[in-house]
Design a protein around this motif. Structure first.
Motif, PDB file in Angstrom:
ATOM      1  N   LEU A 159       2.969 -17.184 -10.533  1.00  0.00           N
ATOM      2  CA  LEU A 159       4.381 -16.305  -9.850  1.00  0.00           C
ATOM      3  C   LEU A 159       3.990 -14.973 -10.552  1.00  0.00           C
ATOM      4  CD1 LEU A 159       7.728 -18.359  -9.063  1.00  0.00           C
ATOM      5  CD2 LEU A 159       5.844 -17.614  -7.778  1.00  0.00           C
ATOM      6  N   ILE A 160       3.994 -13.579 -10.115  1.00  0.00           N
ATOM      7  CA  ILE A 160       3.963 -12.069 -10.326  1.00  0.00           C
ATOM      8  C   ILE A 160       5.643 -11.558  -9.736  1.00  0.00           C
ATOM      9  CG2 ILE A 160       2.819 -10.211 -10.300  1.00  0.00           C
ATOM     10  CD1 ILE A 160       1.178 -12.975 -12.124  1.00  0.00           C
ATOM     11  N   GLU A 161       5.745 -10.762 -10.585  1.00  0.00           N
ATOM     12  CA  GLU A 161       7.037  -9.533 -10.477  1.00  0.00           C
ATOM     13  C   GLU A 161       6.507  -8.280 -10.473  1.00  0.00           C
ATOM     14  OE1 GLU A 161      10.831 -10.679 -11.994  1.00  0.00           O
ATOM     15  OE2 GLU A 161      10.938  -8.357 -11.616  1.00  0.00           O
ATOM     16  N   SER A 162       6.058  -7.229  -8.775  1.00  0.00           N
ATOM     17  CA  SER A 162       6.032  -6.049  -9.154  1.00  0.00           C
ATOM     18  C   SER A 162       7.737  -4.977  -8.994  1.00  0.00           C
ATOM     19  CB  SER A 162       4.842  -6.076  -8.275  1.00  0.00           C
ATOM     20  OG  SER A 162       4.486  -4.653  -8.410  1.00  0.00           O
ATOM     21  N   VAL A 163       7.416  -4.218  -9.883  1.00  0.00           N
ATOM     22  CA  VAL A 163       8.794  -3.414  -8.932  1.00  0.00           C
ATOM     23  C   VAL A 163       8.239  -1.981  -8.256  1.00  0.00           C
ATOM     24  CG1 VAL A 163      10.843  -1.934  -9.867  1.00  0.00           C
ATOM     25  CG2 VAL A 163      10.239  -4.424 -10.612  1.00  0.00           C
ATOM     26  N   LEU A 164       8.607  -1.668  -7.086  1.00  0.00           N
ATOM     27  CA  LEU A 164       8.041  -0.434  -7.158  1.00  0.00           C
ATOM     28  C   LEU A 164       8.754   0.722  -6.616  1.00  0.00           C
ATOM     29  CD1 LEU A 164       6.089  -1.727  -3.821  1.00  0.00           C
ATOM     30  CD2 LEU A 164       5.157  -1.742  -5.645  1.00  0.00           C
ATOM     31  N   GLU A 165       8.981   1.706  -6.327  1.00  0.00           N
ATOM     32  CA  GLU A 165       9.320   2.924  -6.250  1.00  0.00           C
ATOM     33  C   GLU A 165       9.447   2.577  -4.504  1.00  0.00           C
ATOM     34  OE1 GLU A 165       9.748   6.339  -7.608  1.00  0.00           O
ATOM     35  OE2 GLU A 165       9.955   5.310  -9.290  1.00  0.00           O
ATOM     36  N   GLN A 166      10.630   2.884  -3.558  1.00  0.00           N
ATOM     37  CA  GLN A 166      11.710   2.953  -1.990  1.00  0.00           C
ATOM     38  C   GLN A 166       9.844   3.125  -1.569  1.00  0.00           C
ATOM     39  OE1 GLN A 166      13.870   1.374  -0.358  1.00  0.00           O
ATOM     40  NE2 GLN A 166      15.003   0.731  -2.219  1.00  0.00           N
ATOM     41  N   GLU A 167       9.592   4.489  -2.090  1.00  0.00           N
ATOM     42  CA  GLU A 167       8.643   5.395  -1.018  1.00  0.00           C
ATOM     43  C   GLU A 167       7.212   4.450  -1.168  1.00  0.00           C
ATOM     44  OE1 GLU A 167       7.378   8.705  -2.606  1.00  0.00           O
ATOM     45  OE2 GLU A 167      10.118   9.567  -2.595  1.00  0.00           O
ATOM     46  N   THR A 168       7.188   3.756  -1.909  1.00  0.00           N
ATOM     47  CA  THR A 168       5.660   3.170  -1.835  1.00  0.00           C
ATOM     48  C   THR A 168       6.019   1.941  -1.238  1.00  0.00           C
ATOM     49  OG1 THR A 168       5.309   4.254  -4.370  1.00  0.00           O
ATOM     50  CG2 THR A 168       3.822   2.203  -3.594  1.00  0.00           C
ATOM     51  N   TYR A 169       6.655   1.312  -1.327  1.00  0.00           N
ATOM     52  CA  TYR A 169       7.448   0.580  -0.202  1.00  0.00           C
ATOM     53  C   TYR A 169       7.684   0.241   1.054  1.00  0.00           C
ATOM     54  CZ  TYR A 169      10.029  -2.892   1.128  1.00  0.00           C
ATOM     55  OH  TYR A 169      10.736  -4.349   2.427  1.00  0.00           O
ATOM     56  N   LYS A 170       7.892   1.621   0.787  1.00  0.00           N
ATOM     57  CA  LYS A 170       7.625   2.112   2.663  1.00  0.00           C
ATOM     58  C   LYS A 170       5.923   2.555   3.910  1.00  0.00           C
ATOM     59  CE  LYS A 170      12.530   3.255   3.469  1.00  0.00           C
ATOM     60  NZ  LYS A 170      12.972   4.299   2.425  1.00  0.00           N
ATOM     61  N   TYR A 171       5.302   2.890   2.249  1.00  0.00           N
ATOM     62  CA  TYR A 171       4.621   2.605   2.315  1.00  0.00           C
ATOM     63  C   TYR A 171       3.563   2.385   2.725  1.00  0.00           C
ATOM     64  CZ  TYR A 171      -0.106   4.671   2.188  1.00  0.00           C
ATOM     65  OH  TYR A 171      -2.346   4.720   1.732  1.00  0.00           O
ATOM     66  N   LEU A 172       3.365   1.161   2.104  1.00  0.00           N
ATOM     67  CA  LEU A 172       2.906   0.119   2.067  1.00  0.00           C
ATOM     68  C   LEU A 172       3.428  -1.640   3.155  1.00  0.00           C
ATOM     69  CD1 LEU A 172       2.422  -1.314  -1.595  1.00  0.00           C
ATOM     70  CD2 LEU A 172       0.668  -0.633   0.098  1.00  0.00           C
ATOM     71  N   ASN A 173       4.667  -0.732   3.688  1.00  0.00           N
ATOM     72  CA  ASN A 173       5.452  -2.203   4.423  1.00  0.00           C
ATOM     73  C   ASN A 173       5.100  -3.435   4.207  1.00  0.00           C
ATOM     74  OD1 ASN A 173       6.621  -2.624   7.310  1.00  0.00           O
ATOM     75  ND2 ASN A 173       4.530  -1.790   8.332  1.00  0.00           N
ATOM     76  N   LEU A 174       5.617  -4.233   3.420  1.00  0.00           N
ATOM     77  CA  LEU A 174       5.201  -5.304   3.014  1.00  0.00           C
ATOM     78  C   LEU A 174       6.138  -5.946   3.961  1.00  0.00           C
ATOM     79  CD1 LEU A 174       5.094  -5.041  -0.648  1.00  0.00           C
ATOM     80  CD2 LEU A 174       2.955  -4.499   0.902  1.00  0.00           C
ATOM     81  N   LEU A 175       5.455  -6.991   4.235  1.00  0.00           N
ATOM     82  CA  LEU A 175       6.615  -8.242   4.350  1.00  0.00           C
ATOM     83  C   LEU A 175       6.001  -9.928   3.456  1.00  0.00           C
ATOM     84  CD1 LEU A 175       5.940  -7.815   8.226  1.00  0.00           C
ATOM     85  CD2 LEU A 175       7.626  -7.438   7.201  1.00  0.00           C
ATOM     86  N   PRO A 176       6.690 -10.861   3.968  1.00  0.00           N
ATOM     87  CA  PRO A 176       7.412 -12.031   3.056  1.00  0.00           C
ATOM     88  C   PRO A 176       6.012 -13.036   3.714  1.00  0.00           C
ATOM     89  CG  PRO A 176       8.986 -11.500   3.252  1.00  0.00           C
ATOM     90  CD  PRO A 176       8.436 -10.201   3.885  1.00  0.00           C
ATOM     91  N   GLY A 177       5.065 -13.482   3.208  1.00  0.00           N
ATOM     92  CA  GLY A 177       3.589 -14.019   3.955  1.00  0.00           C
ATOM     93  C   GLY A 177       2.470 -13.827   3.551  1.00  0.00           C
ATOM     94  N   GLU A 178       2.313 -12.003   3.807  1.00  0.00           N
ATOM     95  CA  GLU A 178       1.197 -11.356   3.451  1.00  0.00           C
ATOM     96  C   GLU A 178       0.274 -11.951   1.947  1.00  0.00           C
ATOM     97  OE1 GLU A 178       1.028  -7.426   6.337  1.00  0.00           O
ATOM     98  OE2 GLU A 178       2.754  -7.730   4.877  1.00  0.00           O
ATOM     99  N   THR A 179      -0.967 -11.460   2.352  1.00  0.00           N
ATOM    100  CA  THR A 179      -1.732 -11.257   1.291  1.00  0.00           C
ATOM    101  C   THR A 179      -2.126 -10.057   0.634  1.00  0.00           C
ATOM    102  OG1 THR A 179      -2.449 -13.802   1.740  1.00  0.00           O
ATOM    103  CG2 THR A 179      -3.678 -11.919   0.626  1.00  0.00           C
ATOM    104  N   VAL A 180      -1.898  -9.567  -0.514  1.00  0.00           N
ATOM    105  CA  VAL A 180      -2.105  -8.483  -0.808  1.00  0.00           C
ATOM    106  C   VAL A 180      -2.863  -8.664  -2.059  1.00  0.00           C
ATOM    107  CG1 VAL A 180      -0.022  -7.258   0.015  1.00  0.00           C
ATOM    108  CG2 VAL A 180       0.161  -8.380  -2.005  1.00  0.00           C
ATOM    109  N   TYR A 181      -3.511  -7.148  -2.662  1.00  0.00           N
ATOM    110  CA  TYR A 181      -3.676  -7.318  -3.935  1.00  0.00           C
ATOM    111  C   TYR A 181      -3.061  -6.752  -4.967  1.00  0.00           C
ATOM    112  CZ  TYR A 181      -6.635  -9.657  -0.534  1.00  0.00           C
ATOM    113  OH  TYR A 181      -7.399  -9.662   0.503  1.00  0.00           O
ATOM    114  N   LEU A 182      -3.349  -7.114  -6.455  1.00  0.00           N
ATOM    115  CA  LEU A 182      -3.044  -6.576  -6.660  1.00  0.00           C
ATOM    116  C   LEU A 182      -3.465  -5.965  -8.666  1.00  0.00           C
ATOM    117  CD1 LEU A 182      -0.595  -9.428  -8.264  1.00  0.00           C
ATOM    118  CD2 LEU A 182      -0.129  -8.015  -6.612  1.00  0.00           C
ATOM    119  N   ARG A 183      -3.466  -4.798  -8.641  1.00  0.00           N
ATOM    120  CA  ARG A 183      -3.843  -3.647 -10.085  1.00  0.00           C
ATOM    121  C   ARG A 183      -2.575  -3.488 -11.027  1.00  0.00           C
ATOM    122  NH1 ARG A 183      -6.967   0.984  -6.806  1.00  0.00           N
ATOM    123  NH2 ARG A 183      -7.971  -0.300  -5.117  1.00  0.00           N
TER     124      ARG A 183
END
Ligand SMILES: Nc1ncnc2c1ncn2[C@@H]1O[C@H](COP(=O)(O)OP(=O)(O)OP(=O)(O)O)[C@@H](O)[C@H]1O
Length: 354
Positions: free
Chosen positions: A317-341
């Motif tokens: 398990l990994i935790e990431s903290v994003l700014e609201q703006e980045t979050y809105k831009y990425l438009n993330l949803l639970p269940g999706e696969t994304v990539y971590l840097r």
């Protein structure tokens, strides 16, 4: 006056509460003793104060050739978590107490005491309340009075044991900002015990991190936070993600990404762990150069968004903290696969020494 602590050890029966503590508390600094419960903070403070004797080693108040056992009454001001003020005395009388009880030969005149009390009331911003009784004040105001009372005797050192421990979060925050400003004004060599990382980081000039009776690291808030010497310090000062990987010739390889680890360039090959703060875990949608992870939960905390993810390859398990703006831009949803840097990491070789 600086305080020099040399090879201090404290045993309670067969239990060692402090082990080989060497530390210099520089003149005029505000120093925090920080560590988990039972790490020895209070024991060290009590030894500095001369309330407890070290089993071996010494505490010297440099400049006057004194050891703590010989420290004079009145040279140290104390503030404790529950510093009971005298209930039947007004605030002004409480502050004056330490001066009033002095023997006649060293006691200031009535007028001098009054002037001193009024100055201290201004310092703690409670001028208007001088005639009130302790029960007519809030907890935070009472702790300010306790501090003024400790300062009235013009101590050379100020020792504070969890001074804001009993107060609620908001008042704590106000008081610690206030303590910082106060210290900037009066520059008295001060040591305070806290188990609150944020408090230590915000208030002090220097932080002493204790772990199981030993010093883990001593440094400015910036040093201990940004250059933690050990995994313990890294963990203790905030949330952290661990990425296991391998160091190979100056790079740490984790999954399909490689981090620059020039600090380990002389290590040919070794297992390693990268410690990464949640706000240094970047989420991207592009597959290249990222560790695949599935979004589990998304919590908005007001200013930031906390995203919990599960690595596809290891299940970690990994935790990431994003700014609201980045979050809105990425438009993330639970269940999706994304990539971590990883934006920034501190890499420790697997045997946990650096
Ligand atoms: N008088 C005593 N007799 C026996 N053991 C003691 C005594 N005082 C402290 N200890 C032990 O020494 C260790 C360090 O205690 P200390 O009070 O210094 O820790 P601390 O870091 O201040 O913890 P906390 O944040 O919980 O107050 C603890 O394990 C404690 O149980």
């Amino acid at each position: 006056m600086p305080i020099e602590i040399q090879n201090v050890q404290k045993n309670f029966g067969s239990f060692t509460a402090l082990k080989d503590v060497n530390l210099i508390i520089p003149d005029g600094e505000l120093v925090a003793l920080l560590g988990p419960s039972g790490s020895g903070k209070t024991t060290l403070l009590r030894i500095i104060a001369g309330l407890e004797e070290a089993s071996s080693g010494s505490v010297r108040f440099v400049g006057e050739g004194k050891s703590s056992s010989k420290i004079q009454n009145g040279e140290v001001g104390f503030v404790f978590q529950h510093y009971a003020l005298f209930r039947h005395m007004t605030i002004a009388e409480n502050i004056a107490f330490g001066l009033e009880v002095r023997p006649k030969s060293t006691r200031p005149s009535k007028q001098e005491i009054q002037e001193k009390v009024s100055k201290l009331l201004t310092l703690i911003q409670l001028e208007k309340f001088h005639n009130r009784y302790p029960h007519e004040l809030s907890g935070g105001q009472r702790q300010r009075v306790a501090l003024a009372r400790a300062l009235a005797i013009e101590p050379k050192f100020l020792l504070l044991d969890e001074p804001f421990g009993a107060l609620d979060a908001k008042v704590r925050k106000e008081l610690r900002n206030w303590l910082r400003r106060l210290h900037d004004e009066i520059h008295i060599t001060s040591v305070f015990v806290t188990h609150d990382q944020e408090e230590a980081l915000e208030v002090s000039d220097r932080i002493v991190i204790l772990n199981q009776g030993q010093l883990e690291q001593v440094g400015s808030p910036d040093e201990v936070y940004n250059k933690p010497k050990s995994p313990f310090v890294f963990h203790f000062l905030g949330d952290v993600n661990l990425f296991h990987g391998r160091i190979e010739e100056g790079k740490t390889k984790i999954g399909n990404i490689a981090l620059d680890s020039s600090e380990h360039e002389n290590i040919k090959e070794s297992d390693a762990v990268a410690y990464v703060r949640p706000y240094d875990v970047e989420i991207v949608r592009e597959k290249e150069q990222g560790i695949a992870a599935e979004i589990q939960y998304i919590h908005s905390t007001g200013r930031n968004v906390r995203v919990e993810l599960k690595r596809v390859d290891t299940g970690t398990l990994i935790e990431s903290v994003l700014e609201q703006e980045t979050y809105k831009y990425l438009n993330l949803l639970p269940g999706e696969t994304v990539y971590l840097r990883i934006k920034k990491a501190k890499v420790y070789v697997e045997d946990f020494s650096i």
